[in-house]
Structures are given as structure tokens and as C-alpha cells.
Write an enzyme that holds these catalytic residues in place. Structure first.
Site, PDB file in Angstrom:
ATOM      1  N   ARG A   1      -8.486  -8.964   3.974  1.00  0.00           N
ATOM      2  CA  ARG A   1      -8.588  -8.597   5.387  1.00  0.00           C
ATOM      3  C   ARG A   1      -7.840  -9.627   6.216  1.00  0.00           C
ATOM      4  O   ARG A   1      -7.944 -10.826   5.949  1.00  0.00           O
ATOM      5  CB  ARG A   1     -10.058  -8.603   5.850  1.00  0.00           C
ATOM      6  CG  ARG A   1     -10.919  -7.549   5.229  1.00  0.00           C
ATOM      7  CD  ARG A   1     -12.388  -7.916   5.389  1.00  0.00           C
ATOM      8  NE  ARG A   1     -12.666  -9.183   4.693  1.00  0.00           N
ATOM      9  CZ  ARG A   1     -13.828  -9.856   4.771  1.00  0.00           C
ATOM     10  NH1 ARG A   1     -14.798  -9.393   5.523  1.00  0.00           N
ATOM     11  NH2 ARG A   1     -14.001 -10.995   4.117  1.00  0.00           N
TER      12      ARG A   1
ATOM     13  N   LYS B   1      -8.623  -7.316  15.772  1.00  0.00           N
ATOM     14  CA  LYS B   1      -9.881  -7.902  15.306  1.00  0.00           C
ATOM     15  C   LYS B   1      -9.782  -9.398  15.522  1.00  0.00           C
ATOM     16  O   LYS B   1      -8.671  -9.915  15.728  1.00  0.00           O
ATOM     17  CB  LYS B   1     -10.128  -7.547  13.836  1.00  0.00           C
ATOM     18  CG  LYS B   1      -9.057  -8.089  12.909  1.00  0.00           C
ATOM     19  CD  LYS B   1      -9.313  -7.738  11.474  1.00  0.00           C
ATOM     20  CE  LYS B   1     -10.362  -8.641  10.888  1.00  0.00           C
ATOM     21  NZ  LYS B   1     -10.491  -8.495   9.424  1.00  0.00           N
TER      22      LYS B   1
ATOM     23  N   ARG C   1      -1.151  -4.469  16.018  1.00  0.00           N
ATOM     24  CA  ARG C   1      -0.758  -3.129  15.577  1.00  0.00           C
ATOM     25  C   ARG C   1      -1.956  -2.183  15.656  1.00  0.00           C
ATOM     26  O   ARG C   1      -3.037  -2.499  15.169  1.00  0.00           O
ATOM     27  CB  ARG C   1      -0.202  -3.179  14.151  1.00  0.00           C
ATOM     28  CG  ARG C   1       1.203  -3.758  14.100  1.00  0.00           C
ATOM     29  CD  ARG C   1       1.698  -3.897  12.694  1.00  0.00           C
ATOM     30  NE  ARG C   1       0.970  -4.930  11.974  1.00  0.00           N
ATOM     31  CZ  ARG C   1       1.134  -5.187  10.675  1.00  0.00           C
ATOM     32  NH1 ARG C   1       1.977  -4.476   9.964  1.00  0.00           N
ATOM     33  NH2 ARG C   1       0.444  -6.147  10.088  1.00  0.00           N
TER      34      ARG C   1
ATOM     35  N   CYS D   1      -3.647  -1.072   8.714  1.00  0.00           N
ATOM     36  CA  CYS D   1      -4.068  -0.545   7.411  1.00  0.00           C
ATOM     37  C   CYS D   1      -4.869   0.747   7.495  1.00  0.00           C
ATOM     38  O   CYS D   1      -4.432   1.781   6.992  1.00  0.00           O
ATOM     39  CB  CYS D   1      -4.845  -1.607   6.671  1.00  0.00           C
ATOM     40  SG  CYS D   1      -3.898  -3.123   6.511  1.00  0.00           S
TER      41      CYS D   1
ATOM     42  N   THR E   1       0.860  -1.182   0.000  1.00  0.00           N
ATOM     43  CA  THR E   1       0.000   0.000   0.000  1.00  0.00           C
ATOM     44  C   THR E   1       0.892   1.227   0.000  1.00  0.00           C
ATOM     45  O   THR E   1       1.531   1.537   0.996  1.00  0.00           O
ATOM     46  CB  THR E   1      -0.905   0.012   1.240  1.00  0.00           C
ATOM     47  OG1 THR E   1      -1.638  -1.202   1.228  1.00  0.00           O
ATOM     48  CG2 THR E   1      -1.858   1.177   1.220  1.00  0.00           C
TER      49      THR E   1
HETATM   50  C1  UGA Z   1      -8.602  -3.653   5.803  1.00  0.00           C
HETATM   51  C2  UGA Z   1      -9.562  -3.686   4.605  1.00  0.00           C
HETATM   52  O1  UGA Z   1     -10.836  -4.174   5.026  1.00  0.00           O
HETATM   53  C3  UGA Z   1      -9.018  -4.588   3.500  1.00  0.00           C
HETATM   54  O2  UGA Z   1      -9.872  -4.537   2.367  1.00  0.00           O
HETATM   55  C4  UGA Z   1      -7.604  -4.101   3.112  1.00  0.00           C
HETATM   56  O3  UGA Z   1      -7.030  -4.948   2.144  1.00  0.00           O
HETATM   57  C5  UGA Z   1      -6.718  -4.111   4.355  1.00  0.00           C
HETATM   58  O4  UGA Z   1      -7.304  -3.252   5.354  1.00  0.00           O
HETATM   59  C6  UGA Z   1      -5.361  -3.599   3.951  1.00  0.00           C
HETATM   60  O5  UGA Z   1      -5.240  -2.445   3.562  1.00  0.00           O
HETATM   61  O6  UGA Z   1      -4.403  -4.396   3.919  1.00  0.00           O
HETATM   62  P1  UGA Z   1      -8.127  -5.257   7.895  1.00  0.00           P
HETATM   63  O7  UGA Z   1      -7.484  -4.049   8.475  1.00  0.00           O
HETATM   64  O8  UGA Z   1      -7.384  -6.534   7.892  1.00  0.00           O
HETATM   65  O9  UGA Z   1      -8.553  -4.961   6.353  1.00  0.00           O
HETATM   66  O10 UGA Z   1      -9.478  -5.566   8.687  1.00  0.00           O
HETATM   67  P2  UGA Z   1     -10.980  -5.007   8.653  1.00  0.00           P
HETATM   68  O11 UGA Z   1     -11.886  -6.165   8.705  1.00  0.00           O
HETATM   69  O12 UGA Z   1     -11.202  -4.040   7.570  1.00  0.00           O
HETATM   70  O13 UGA Z   1     -11.085  -4.267  10.076  1.00  0.00           O
HETATM   71  C7  UGA Z   1     -10.303  -3.123  10.391  1.00  0.00           C
HETATM   72  C8  UGA Z   1     -10.702  -2.567  11.746  1.00  0.00           C
HETATM   73  O14 UGA Z   1     -11.996  -1.969  11.674  1.00  0.00           O
HETATM   74  C9  UGA Z   1     -10.800  -3.611  12.866  1.00  0.00           C
HETATM   75  O15 UGA Z   1     -10.226  -3.090  14.034  1.00  0.00           O
HETATM   76  C10 UGA Z   1     -12.285  -3.822  13.061  1.00  0.00           C
HETATM   77  O16 UGA Z   1     -12.622  -4.211  14.374  1.00  0.00           O
HETATM   78  C11 UGA Z   1     -12.813  -2.428  12.740  1.00  0.00           C
HETATM   79  N1  UGA Z   1     -14.219  -2.417  12.284  1.00  0.00           N
HETATM   80  C12 UGA Z   1     -14.562  -3.027  11.121  1.00  0.00           C
HETATM   81  C13 UGA Z   1     -15.167  -1.724  13.020  1.00  0.00           C
HETATM   82  O17 UGA Z   1     -14.867  -1.126  14.080  1.00  0.00           O
HETATM   83  N2  UGA Z   1     -16.457  -1.682  12.558  1.00  0.00           N
HETATM   84  C14 UGA Z   1     -16.832  -2.294  11.415  1.00  0.00           C
HETATM   85  O18 UGA Z   1     -18.037  -2.193  11.054  1.00  0.00           O
HETATM   86  C15 UGA Z   1     -15.870  -2.980  10.672  1.00  0.00           C
END
Ligand code: UGA
Length: 445
Positions: free
Chosen positions: A153, A336, A343, A276, A121
Site C-alpha cells: 500500500r 490517503k 491520482r 490501484c 498489475t
Molecule cells: C491498494 C491495496 O491495498 C494494496 O494491497 C495493493 O498492492 C495496491 O492497492 C496496488 O494495487 O498497488 P493503496 O491503493 O496504496 O493499496 O491504498 P489502500 O490503503 O488500499 O487505500 C485505497 C483507498 O481506499 C484510499 O483512498 C483509502 O482512503 C480508501 N479506503 C481504504 C477507504 O475508503 N476505506 C477503507 O476502509 C480503506
């Protein structure tokens, strides 16, 4: 296709494993000798569901090898995928030194028709810089650099890689688009044995979007920033819900039923963590500033997210009056579920805040205890969730791991000094907890 994946971090390792799983001949390269030795022994340096099985399978089939030898990794390859870490710098911009170092090495070692593919990224224009660097250090040889952002993710990375919503490639030539189309062919058409499902519902037919290089780079940044904005938006709505007496879960459901809005990423709580979103929101903001574009919206997204820790601490203070000397338990440390990554995890920011106010904090996570201890050695870690409850005056659900949702709540209550639970992810059964005699505190409910 003969592929080199440079960097075996989360994205690199999943990329290498999945491309090998669908039939390509893949070499994963990293200069971290310990990491490569771990992989060569068949062990995983990270926790990611399904990953170990496909790495093992592809290694056994001779389609996946790991090396620290850069020359050997790229010498006879048709594509080199750069998957380097681009951590945030203090000024918010991304640190691209690892990408640059890799590029310089490729310049000296790659074959003439190598396609270099940037998957880290990185801010828009990174590919242009990579191309320039290749020309400078590779004796003015022309090597095309394509952008192929990754949308997986953590915690469902193998699933996401093999069942993507879209594959995006940013190219300058039809030749590069064609080569990337071949690389992703098995995934686009669903031609592989699914390691994720017993009965795979996947029918392939994935959109393959070809743009120019800058477009693909921006799709990644804009997508992450938009998802982060959705989360901050619903978190701000949650705070309003509390004040007017509405339930944010119902409000989010009502909003999400509109197909223009959609139900995902409207889960309020302790906010987003992970490397991310936090990094990308700041990097995108920084890029916009450098380009003279006022994107203050992203500053607010970040600010609202940081405030989630204040909101949680306020709720605990309200419930406990004084925090000093009180034991608070954290259920979940990973940013998560289904990952061991801490991180930018809300757990650690909340722990630090509570400790600052004199509370005694203890945590537990099914996968991330070791990682949390490495970042915060003073954090007390229990052996299991019931150990977290022992003598605690409040518990906070920080990460919604399935095993926390179905705890023996009578046992938890018995272990606690006071039965207060702050459901930081609105994931617990409120009625059940109330019936068990807990004081239940939600986020916006
Ligand atoms: C995120 C993106 O979803 C991916 O598409 C992307 O490829 C990735 O970053 C990246 O750039 O490499 P990720 O960080 O692994 O993926 O996980 P997510 O499922 O997106 O969750 C991110 C954070 O948001 C977590 O802490 C989760 O608990 C929080 N979250 C997610 C919320 O607080 N509310 C929600 O409704 C969804």
C-alpha cells in the site's frame, strides 16, 4: 541474487530498494532520465516513509544502482522484475504498451537463463503475452515468465514489502519457483535489519504461495476488487445508517468482530481513490466481460464509489444552502495519508464539483500540494490547515493525516466564517468538535 528492476515508479522503486536492503545486488532501470538523475543524486522522486533511508543505505553499500541503460541493467542478471505503469484506457482496460516495450527490450538484451518476473498489475494472460513477445523478438529463445503480484500500500509500502501477509508467485517450472523462493528468502524468514521498527515484532514465517501464472495474476486483481467491494459495501451501509438513525462506525465494528468479515477496509467516507482500486476494478470488469463472465457486481462497486462525491456535495449543500460564492476548505489532497499521490483522489473530484457549483475552494496537504497543483492548477492552496480555515464557511476532512486530527480547533473556529465541518473520513473527535461549537457532519453517523 543479481536483480534488475525495470521501472522505478512506486512499486518498482520500493521493490528495488527493499530487495537491495535485504542483501541482493539490484539495478533499478527507468527510461525517465530525470527520475534516474534524481535517484542517483540520492533524492526521492516520490514521498514514501522510510524509502529514502533504505535507498541511501543500499546505494552506499554498493547494492543498489540506477541507470537508464537497459542493456547494462539486464545483461548479467538472474531475474528481471517488470514494474511498469499500466494506466486505464478510456474503455476501462489496462494500457499495456509500457510492459510490451520493456519485454521487447529484454528479448534483445537478457542473458540466456534470465527469469522474467511480471509485477505490474496486468490482466490475466499478460504473462503469456510477455512470453510470446520474448520468443518473437528474442529469436525463438525460450525465456520463462513468472507472475509475482505486489500487495503493498502507498504510504506504508516499505513496511508492507518487508512484512508481507503472503508472497505469491505464479510459475510454470520448479526452477522458477526455486529462484523466486531464493529472492524472497530473507523476507520470508525475517533475515534482515528492519528499517521500519525499533523493536521489530516480525518473526518472518510468511506464507509462500506457488500457483500457475494465471492464478497469481488473478489473485492480485481479485484481492484489489474484493477490498474495493468492501469499501463500497460499507459506504452503501453508511447511507442506510443515516436514514434509519444508526451509527455506521458501530455497525462496522459489529460486523468486523465476526472473523469471517474482519474489521479492515470497513471505513466509510469519501470512497476509495488512488491509481490501484479505481483502475483495477474497471480492468477486472473489462476482463470478465471479454471472457463472457457477467461480473456486474464490480460495476456497482465503481458506481457506489463515484457517488461518494455526490453524497459529500449534497451534505455541503444541505448545510450551506447555496454553494455559490462560499469558501470551502479541504483538509487533505492526497488520496490517503502518508503519500503525495493525488491520482483519482476524492479531493480533486470534490473540488471540481464544488467549483462547478460556484464555490471558492482552497486546500492543503502535508505532502501533496505540489502534485495537486500540477493536476488542478486553478485550485487555491493554503500554507497550512489554518490558512485553509481562513474565511471558510465549511471545512471538509478529505484525507485523515494525523496532523489534521490534532488541530487547534479553537484556532480553526476563530479563523472560519461559519464553523461547519464535514468529516469525510469519520476520523475526527465528534464530541470534542461539538463541545468547541462546531456543526459536525459525519458520513453515516
Ligand atoms: C491498494 C491495496 O491495498 C494494496 O494491497 C495493493 O498492492 C495496491 O492497492 C496496488 O494495487 O498497488 P493503496 O491503493 O496504496 O493499496 O491504498 P489502500 O490503503 O488500499 O487505500 C485505497 C483507498 O481506499 C484510499 O483512498 C483509502 O482512503 C480508501 N479506503 C481504504 C477507504 O475508503 N476505506 C477503507 O476502509 C480503506
Amino acid at each position: 541474487m543479481r536483480v534488475a528492476v525495470i521501472g522505478t515508479g512506486h512499486v518498482g522503486l520500493v521493490t528495488a530498494a527493499c530487495l537491495a536492503h535485504v542483501g541482493h545486488d539490484v539495478i533499478g532501470m527507468d527510461d525517465d532520465a530525470q527520475r534516474i538523475a534524481t535517484l542517483q543524486r540520492g533524492h526521492m522522486p516520490i514521498y514514501e516513509p522510510v524509502l529514502e533511508a533504505i535507498v541511501e543505505g543500499s546505494q552506499a553499500a554498493g547494492r543498489l544502482r540506477f541507470t537508464t541503460d537497459f542493456r547494462a541493467a539486464v545483461r548479467d542478471r538472474q531475474a528481471a522484475l517488470i514494474c511498469m505503469n499500466t494506466p486505464a484506457q478510456p474503455n476501462g482496460g489496462a494500457d499495456l504498451s509500457a510492459v510490451e516495450n520493456t519485454t521487447r527490450l529484454i528479448a534483445g538484451a537478457g542473458p540466456p537463463d534470465l527469469l522474467v518476473v511480471e509485477k505490474s498489475t496486468a490482466p490475466a494472460n499478460a504473462c503469456a503475452w510477455i512470453e510470446r513477445t520474448l520468443a518473437i523478438y528474442g529469436g525463438a529463445r525460450e525465456v520463462e515468465v513468472a507472475s509475482n503480484p505486489e500487495f503493498l500500500r502507498e504510504g506504508s509500502a516499505v513496511h508492507d514489502y518487508l512484512h508481507p501477509a503472503r508472497v505469491v508467485v505464479g510459475v510454470k517450472s520448479a526452477r522458477a519457483a526455486e529462484r523466486l523462493r531464493d529472492l524472497y528468502g530473507p523476507i520470508l524468514e525475517g533475515r534482515f535489519d528492519c528499517p521500519v521498527h525499533n523493536l521489530c515484532p516480525w518473526n518472518g514465517d510468511v506464507p509462500f504461495l506457488v500457483t500457475n501464472v494465471q492464478g497469481a495474476e488473478l489473485i492480485k486483481h481479485a484481492s484489489n476488487a474484493f477490498l474495493a467491494s468492501k469499501i463500497s459495501f460499507i459506504n452503501a451501509v453508511a447511507d442506510v445508517c443515516e436514514r434509519v438513525g444508526a451509527n455506521v462506525v458501530q455497525v462496522a465494528q459489529g460486523m468486523g468482530l465476526d472473523p469471517r468479515i474482519g474489521p479492515s477496509f470497513l471505513q466509510p467516507g469519501l470512497g476509495f481513490g488512488g491509481s490501484c482500486f479505481t483502475k483495477d476494478v474497471c480492468a477486472f470488469l473489462r476482463l470478465a466481460e471479454e471472457l463472457g463472465v457477467d461480473f456486474g457486481l464490480l460495476r456497482e462497486v465503481d458506481r457506489i464509489n463515484r457517488r461518494r462525491i455526490d453524497v459529500a456535495a449534497d451534505k455541503l449543500r444541505k448545510a450551506l444552502w447555496v454553494l455559490r460564492g462560499k469558501r470551502v476548505g479541504l483538509l487533505g489532497l492526497a488520496f490517503k495519508p502518508h503519500t503525495d499521490d493525488v491520482r483519482h483522489a476524492p479531493s480533486l473530484s470534490l473540488a471540481a464539483r464544488l467549483v462547478e457549483e460556484g464555490a471558492e475552494v482552497v486546500g492543503y496537504d502535508p505532502q501533496a500540494c505540489q502534485a495537486a497543483r500540477a493536476v488542478m492548477p486553478t485550485l487555491a492552496i493554503a500554507d497550512d490547515p489554518y490558512g485553509v480555515a481562513e474565511g471558510a464557511e465549511a471545512l471538509v476532512l478529505v484525507t485523515e493525516w494525523p496532523e489534521f486530527i490534532s488541530l487547534d480547533w479553537a484556532r480553526v473556529k476563530q479563523a472560519m466564517r461559519r464553523a461547519i465541518i464535514l468529516d469525510g473520513r469519520n476520523a475526527l473527535d465528534r464530541e470534542k468538535l461539538l463541545a468547541e461549537g462546531f456543526e459536525y457532519i459525519g458520513m453515516g453517523r
